[in-house]
Design an enzyme around this catalytic site. Sequence first.
Site, mmCIF file in Angstrom:
data_model
loop_
_atom_site.group_PDB
_atom_site.id
_atom_site.type_symbol
_atom_site.label_atom_id
_atom_site.label_comp_id
_atom_site.label_asym_id
_atom_site.label_seq_id
_atom_site.Cartn_x
_atom_site.Cartn_y
_atom_site.Cartn_z
ATOM 1 N N HIS A 163 0.808 -1.223 0.000
ATOM 2 C CA HIS A 163 0.000 0.000 0.000
ATOM 3 C C HIS A 163 0.844 1.277 0.000
ATOM 4 O O HIS A 163 0.589 2.204 0.754
ATOM 5 C CB HIS A 163 -0.972 0.003 1.174
ATOM 6 C CG HIS A 163 -2.020 -1.050 1.091
ATOM 7 N ND1 HIS A 163 -3.129 -1.048 1.901
ATOM 8 C CD2 HIS A 163 -2.148 -2.151 0.307
ATOM 9 C CE1 HIS A 163 -3.885 -2.107 1.619
ATOM 10 N NE2 HIS A 163 -3.295 -2.792 0.643
ATOM 11 N N GLU A 255 -12.999 1.507 -5.225
ATOM 12 C CA GLU A 255 -13.665 2.807 -5.299
ATOM 13 C C GLU A 255 -13.163 3.672 -6.452
ATOM 14 O O GLU A 255 -11.967 3.675 -6.766
ATOM 15 C CB GLU A 255 -13.418 3.597 -4.006
ATOM 16 C CG GLU A 255 -13.988 2.950 -2.764
ATOM 17 C CD GLU A 255 -13.727 3.753 -1.498
ATOM 18 O OE1 GLU A 255 -14.189 3.318 -0.424
ATOM 19 O OE2 GLU A 255 -13.063 4.813 -1.580
ATOM 20 N N TYR A 276 -10.258 -8.491 5.553
ATOM 21 C CA TYR A 276 -9.960 -9.816 5.008
ATOM 22 C C TYR A 276 -10.234 -10.936 6.005
ATOM 23 O O TYR A 276 -10.471 -12.077 5.616
ATOM 24 C CB TYR A 276 -8.501 -9.875 4.544
ATOM 25 C CG TYR A 276 -8.256 -9.118 3.259
ATOM 26 C CD1 TYR A 276 -8.802 -9.542 2.055
ATOM 27 C CD2 TYR A 276 -7.484 -7.967 3.253
ATOM 28 C CE1 TYR A 276 -8.586 -8.852 0.876
ATOM 29 C CE2 TYR A 276 -7.255 -7.259 2.086
ATOM 30 C CZ TYR A 276 -7.811 -7.714 0.890
ATOM 31 O OH TYR A 276 -7.591 -7.011 -0.266
#
Length: 385
Positions: A163, A255, A276
Site C-alpha cells: 500500500h 472505489e 480480510y
Amino acid sequence: MIRLTLSVALIAAMAACSAADNSNAQGNAVPAITAVDPVPFVATEQGVFVEPWAMAFLPGGTQLLVTEKAGKLKLFTLGGQTVEVAGVPAVAYGGQGGLGDIVLHPKFAENGMVYLSYAEPGEGATRGAAVARARLVQDAKGARLDGLKVIWRQVPKLDGGGHYAHRIAFAPDGHLFIASGERQNFDPAHDMKSNLGKVVRLNDDGSVPADNPFAAEGGVTAQIWSLGHRNPLGLAFDATGQLWDVEMGPKGGDELNRVEPRANYGYPIVSNGDHYDGKPIPDHDTRPEFAAPVISWTPVISPSSLIFYSGDMFPAWKGSAFIGGLSSKALVRIAFDGVSAREAERFDMGQRIRAVTQGPDGALWLLEDGQKGATGRLLKLTPRG
C-alpha cells in the site's frame, strides 16, 4: 509484432439494480456493464518489459519511458531499441515495493524534468514511498538522470511491503498531486500528523502551496489535500480540472472517488467492503460525514491506474475514463454524466493490466503486470478497421 484479437467480458448487471441506481453517488451498487461484440479495437504488441509498473511518452510520441519494479527505468523507442536510463535511485524492492510511477513535468520540453516514485528503505525493516525529480539527458553516452533530488517522502516509514500507492499527477495549474497509501496500517489514514492514507498537493519543487487546505498547520499536515484513503493506485484530472482517484478496497469495495480538498473518504471507519478476516466495516451510507465513492465494485476489479481519454482516434470515448484492472484482467471504461459515473464497458484482456495511458496520436497503450520477475507486454490499442 503480434496482433491480438480480444473479447469483451460478458458480465451481467445485478438484476435488482437499474442503470440509474448503478451511477448513484453512494456507489453501493455493482454497475451495469454494456457488452459490445466485436470489440472496437485491435491490440498490437510493441515490446516486453520485466515487471513494468508505469509509462510516459516523451514529446513527439516516438519514445516511451517505462519503469520496471525491481529498479530499472527503460527508454523505449517505438520500432527501435530499448536502453536503460542511468542514475535511477536505489529502491526497496519486495512485496508491493519498488520503482513506481513516472511522469513528465508539464514544461518538460523546456526543462527536461521527470518525476519518479519508488519505495525506499528506512531504519531496520521500515520502508516508505518517495518522489524524486531529475533532468532526463540523452546524448552520445546514452540516457541518464541528472541532478536527482528527493522532493517528498511518506511519513512515517513503517514495516511491511504494501500500500505505497505513490501515483503522481500534475494538475492543469501545475501543482503536483501524490497518492499516498496507508501502508496496510489502517489508522494513519486519519492521522493528521502523517501523510499516509492521503492525497497530497505540492508545488513542483516539493514545497507546500500557501493555499493548501491545512497549510496553516505546518509540517506534513500542510501537505494534505484529502484523507481517509486506503490504497489509491490511480490519480488523474478530467477535462474540467477535477481530480479523481481509484483505489483498492479491502475484501470488496474498490472505489472511484471525486477527490475534493479537506474531504475525508472514511477508511477504515467506513468502506463498502469488509476486512480480510471477515470482520465487517460499516458502509459509507451509515456515516454521511465521510465522502462516499461515486462508484464502488464488489466483486472487485483491483484498479491499478486511471486516465481520462481526450484523443480523436476513438471519438466515442472522448471524456471517458479508463481503469487498468489487475485481478479482473480487464480494461474498464467509465462514462460520466456531470458528477455521476457508471461503468460503461469492460474489456477482457486476458492478463493483469498494470498501467494504461493515451499516446500522442490518440491510441490507448497498456502495460501487462508481469508479477514477481515475469515479463509483461506493452500493447497498443487502435480502432478495428
